[in-house]
Design an enzyme around this catalytic site. Structure first.
Site, PDB file in Angstrom:
ATOM      1  N   HIS A  96      -6.120   6.058  33.859  1.00 45.11           N
ATOM      2  CA  HIS A  96      -6.050   7.504  34.055  1.00 45.11           C
ATOM      3  C   HIS A  96      -4.948   7.802  35.065  1.00 45.11           C
ATOM      4  CE1 HIS A  96      -6.988  11.570  35.333  1.00 45.11           C
ATOM      5  NE2 HIS A  96      -7.558  11.704  34.146  1.00 45.11           N
ATOM      6  N   GLU A 144      -1.743  12.625  28.586  1.00 43.43           N
ATOM      7  CA  GLU A 144      -2.012  13.609  29.643  1.00 43.43           C
ATOM      8  C   GLU A 144      -0.789  13.737  30.559  1.00 43.43           C
ATOM      9  OE1 GLU A 144      -6.724  13.768  30.449  1.00 43.43           O
ATOM     10  OE2 GLU A 144      -5.547  12.743  31.947  1.00 43.43           O
TER      11      GLU A 144
END
Ligand code: G3P
Length: 230
Positions: A96, A144
């Site tokens: 992430h 992302e």
């Protein structure tokens, strides 16, 4: 604990206080309610300390926010894949934007998750990174752009070319890897836009976790997802 299927809305609880401890369970129950009412996969990624309660007390798929690619043994302060499996998670986020790891660690974590029967969602910041990480054959890739994370500006509307670029880049390497997109996803229309761009769903956080009424926001998203599948 249910299995995980796409399309899906994956809610990352991050380290928000609104999704910590007792509140993590409350929010997971809201996700479960929406999932049931709209017959849509809503998965959650709570903090490590909340994984057990959420997997025990709800029936929705639960992901770890990270795992370390270590084997069982003499390691300290690491997150072992077997440990999160034992508490009932279905998989883990890897790399992430707020928990970056090396390519070597990503590759190894994908392999450890696969050999343990868990699903890997590998995050990437650009289409080029998606292409590179797709070669590790994760189960799912999530694009992302970090500059939009937490802004409320949806990647699916503000930077559609990044999403389509990611979908194309992954397809060139391995067309069987589905792509999610995340960053700024806040309302149902953002989810519908994400699906129209070729993704299989969204990875989001603040739009739901920090909403005054998470149920309303999530229900709007679930409804839009169903509508987009039409
Ligand atoms: O993992 C989801 C995430 O990084 C996006 O965050 O708050 O922009 O939905 P947010």
């Amino acid at each position: 604990m249910a299995g995980f299927s796409l399309p899906a809305i994956v809610v990352n609880f991050k380290c928000y206080l609104e999704a910590t401890g007792r509140k993590a369970l409350e929010l997971a129950r809201v996700c479960e309610k929406v999932s049931r009412e709209f017959n849509v996969t809503v998965a959650v990624a709570p903090q490590f300390t909340d994984l057990k309660a959420v997997t025990k007390e709800t029936s929705i798929p639960v992901f770890s926010q990270h795992v370390d690619p270590i084997k069982p043994g003499s390691h300290t302060g690491h997150i072992l894949v077997e440990a999160v499996k034992e508490v009932g998670v279905v998989g883990s986020l890897i790399n992430h934007s707020e928990r970056r790891v090396s390519d070597e660690a990503i590759k190894a974590a994908v392999e450890r998750l696969r050999e343990t029967g868990l699903t890997s969602i590998v995050c990437a910041d650009t289409p080029e990174t998606c292409r590179r990480l797709a070669s590790f054959n994760p189960d799912i890739i999530a694009i992302e752009p970090p500059e939009l994370i937490g802004t409320g500006i949806p990647v699916s509307k503000a930077k559609p070319e990044v999403v389509t670029g990611a979908v194309e880049a992954v397809k060139l390497v391995n067309p069987s890897i589905p792509v999610l997109c995340g960053a700024g996803i806040s309302v149902g229309g953002d989810v519908a836009a994400a699906l129209k761009l070729g993704t299989k769903g969204v990875l989001l956080a603040s739009g739901v976790v920090k909403a005054r009424e998470p149920y309303k926001v999530l229900a709007d998203m679930a409804k839009s997802l169903v509508g987009a599948l039409g």
